[in-house]
Motif scaffolding. Sequence first.
Motif, mmCIF file in Angstrom:
data_model
loop_
_atom_site.group_PDB
_atom_site.id
_atom_site.type_symbol
_atom_site.label_atom_id
_atom_site.label_comp_id
_atom_site.label_asym_id
_atom_site.label_seq_id
_atom_site.Cartn_x
_atom_site.Cartn_y
_atom_site.Cartn_z
ATOM 1 N N THR A 12 15.438 17.158 7.542
ATOM 2 C CA THR A 12 14.781 16.300 6.555
ATOM 3 C C THR A 12 14.693 14.874 7.080
ATOM 4 O O THR A 12 15.391 14.490 8.018
ATOM 5 C CB THR A 12 15.532 16.287 5.212
ATOM 6 N N VAL A 13 13.828 14.124 6.458
ATOM 7 C CA VAL A 13 13.635 12.720 6.804
ATOM 8 C C VAL A 13 13.866 11.890 5.545
ATOM 9 O O VAL A 13 13.376 12.241 4.469
ATOM 10 C CB VAL A 13 12.211 12.478 7.358
ATOM 11 N N VAL A 14 14.618 10.812 5.679
ATOM 12 C CA VAL A 14 14.963 9.974 4.529
ATOM 13 C C VAL A 14 14.298 8.611 4.666
ATOM 14 O O VAL A 14 14.316 8.007 5.743
ATOM 15 C CB VAL A 14 16.492 9.797 4.411
ATOM 16 N N CYS A 15 13.703 8.139 3.583
ATOM 17 C CA CYS A 15 13.129 6.798 3.552
ATOM 18 C C CYS A 15 14.253 5.802 3.286
ATOM 19 O O CYS A 15 14.874 5.822 2.222
ATOM 20 C CB CYS A 15 12.056 6.716 2.462
ATOM 21 N N LEU A 16 14.525 4.936 4.255
ATOM 22 C CA LEU A 16 15.601 3.954 4.134
ATOM 23 C C LEU A 16 15.144 2.668 3.457
ATOM 24 O O LEU A 16 15.865 2.081 2.657
ATOM 25 C CB LEU A 16 16.164 3.614 5.515
ATOM 26 N N GLU A 17 13.951 2.210 3.813
ATOM 27 C CA GLU A 17 13.439 0.955 3.275
ATOM 28 C C GLU A 17 11.935 1.041 3.098
ATOM 29 O O GLU A 17 11.264 1.859 3.725
ATOM 30 C CB GLU A 17 13.762 -0.230 4.207
ATOM 31 N N ARG A 18 11.431 0.165 2.253
ATOM 32 C CA ARG A 18 9.990 0.133 2.000
ATOM 33 C C ARG A 18 9.568 -1.295 1.720
ATOM 34 O O ARG A 18 10.250 -2.031 1.005
ATOM 35 C CB ARG A 18 9.678 1.023 0.805
ATOM 36 N N GLU A 19 8.460 -1.700 2.310
ATOM 37 C CA GLU A 19 7.848 -2.994 2.002
ATOM 38 C C GLU A 19 6.470 -2.702 1.420
ATOM 39 O O GLU A 19 5.698 -1.928 1.975
ATOM 40 C CB GLU A 19 7.734 -3.866 3.257
ATOM 41 N N GLU A 20 6.180 -3.319 0.292
ATOM 42 C CA GLU A 20 4.980 -2.961 -0.471
ATOM 43 C C GLU A 20 3.987 -4.119 -0.538
ATOM 44 O O GLU A 20 4.352 -5.290 -0.407
ATOM 45 C CB GLU A 20 5.407 -2.529 -1.886
ATOM 46 N N THR A 21 2.731 -3.773 -0.751
ATOM 47 C CA THR A 21 1.672 -4.760 -0.968
ATOM 48 C C THR A 21 1.417 -4.856 -2.467
ATOM 49 O O THR A 21 2.106 -4.232 -3.276
ATOM 50 C CB THR A 21 0.382 -4.324 -0.260
ATOM 51 N N ASP A 22 0.400 -5.619 -2.827
ATOM 52 C CA ASP A 22 0.076 -5.772 -4.251
ATOM 53 C C ASP A 22 -1.097 -4.883 -4.672
ATOM 54 O O ASP A 22 -1.783 -5.156 -5.641
ATOM 55 C CB ASP A 22 -0.240 -7.236 -4.575
ATOM 56 N N HIS A 23 -1.329 -3.781 -3.934
ATOM 57 C CA HIS A 23 -2.385 -2.852 -4.328
ATOM 58 C C HIS A 23 -2.079 -2.288 -5.719
ATOM 59 O O HIS A 23 -0.922 -1.967 -6.026
ATOM 60 C CB HIS A 23 -2.495 -1.683 -3.345
ATOM 61 N N PRO A 24 -3.079 -2.142 -6.570
ATOM 62 C CA PRO A 24 -2.833 -1.603 -7.912
ATOM 63 C C PRO A 24 -2.362 -0.148 -7.895
ATOM 64 O O PRO A 24 -1.628 0.287 -8.772
ATOM 65 C CB PRO A 24 -4.195 -1.731 -8.612
ATOM 66 N N VAL A 25 -2.771 0.615 -6.874
ATOM 67 C CA VAL A 25 -2.336 2.012 -6.745
ATOM 68 C C VAL A 25 -1.281 2.079 -5.661
ATOM 69 O O VAL A 25 -1.544 1.791 -4.494
ATOM 70 C CB VAL A 25 -3.521 2.938 -6.392
ATOM 71 N N ARG A 26 -0.039 2.456 -6.034
ATOM 72 C CA ARG A 26 1.066 2.506 -5.087
ATOM 73 C C ARG A 26 1.418 3.946 -4.753
ATOM 74 O O ARG A 26 1.312 4.834 -5.597
ATOM 75 C CB ARG A 26 2.304 1.814 -5.669
ATOM 76 N N LEU A 27 1.841 4.152 -3.504
ATOM 77 C CA LEU A 27 2.299 5.477 -3.099
ATOM 78 C C LEU A 27 3.701 5.715 -3.637
ATOM 79 O O LEU A 27 4.430 4.784 -3.960
ATOM 80 C CB LEU A 27 2.281 5.579 -1.576
ATOM 81 N N SER A 28 4.085 6.980 -3.722
ATOM 82 C CA SER A 28 5.330 7.334 -4.415
ATOM 83 C C SER A 28 6.563 7.322 -3.515
ATOM 84 O O SER A 28 7.647 7.637 -3.966
ATOM 85 C CB SER A 28 5.197 8.724 -5.055
ATOM 86 N N TYR A 29 6.416 6.980 -2.240
ATOM 87 C CA TYR A 29 7.561 7.000 -1.343
ATOM 88 C C TYR A 29 8.472 5.804 -1.641
ATOM 89 O O TYR A 29 8.073 4.659 -1.480
ATOM 90 C CB TYR A 29 7.120 6.940 0.124
ATOM 91 N N GLU A 30 9.677 6.089 -2.056
ATOM 92 C CA GLU A 30 10.634 5.027 -2.390
ATOM 93 C C GLU A 30 11.883 5.169 -1.533
ATOM 94 O O GLU A 30 12.080 6.171 -0.854
ATOM 95 C CB GLU A 30 11.021 5.109 -3.882
#
Length: 264
Positions: free
Chosen positions: A120-138
């Motif tokens: 498996t692969v784990v998402c450790l960190e995420r940096e986001e933009t201000d797009h109105p539609v966001r992806l679900s990877y947290e």
Amino acid sequence: MTGQSTDRTSGYRERNSTADRALDILLMFEDSRLVVGGQEVADHLGVARSTAYRYLQSLASSGFIEEQRPAGYRLGPRVFELARLARKGLGLSEVARPVMRELCDRVGEAVLLTRRTGATVVCLEREETDHPVRLSYERGHVLPVNAGASALVLLAWAPEKEIDEIIETSGLPRFTGATITGAAELRARLAEIRERGTAVSRGELDPDVLGVAAPIRGADGEVVAAVSVAALSHRVPDERLPEVQQAVNEAAAGISGRLAVVSS
């Protein structure tokens, strides 16, 4: 009672004042000033030269500075030891996040930091933009190892024996019509990723999502994580892919370089 309280408060303030003066002296050092003299310190602090020397001798006795005759004082070994400990205390996330933020601002899409744990692969960190539609990877999101750019990058540099075990024990589940589910096809794809240095996926994990990923290497050169851009596919058409790939590659190199410094 009042007198005792006043004495304690006065002593506390004096200790703070001495610490502040010591920090002021240490902060005088910079690229253009590697050595400071007693009179220079006295002028900077606005104190008598004898008082400045008292501060300097206190710092020297603790190893924060050392005398360099006849010019003055330079930084001492205790500072270098603290710097080493500060670097050692930085984890992967702390090292990566400033670079991730720069990448996010550069391409205008979400940026993920991922690490492989077995199959498996784990998402450790995420940096986001201000797009109105966001992806679900947290953060903490668990991803499969056979679908998506970041997963494929992490698998591409895994030992062959581990790849074989993952294929045999975990299988290659299908998530969309574009998911790789054949062992031979997967191995060919991993070889291609190793040759190119990056992975690009469109709709392999989520139908409308594009991923571009590159490996992050530790001080020993081994792949320890991946940095990736994840975006709705229509926001990154084929003609924009080279630009995004270059940005991701540069971010991965930047994080790898920081890890090498931290580990030194």
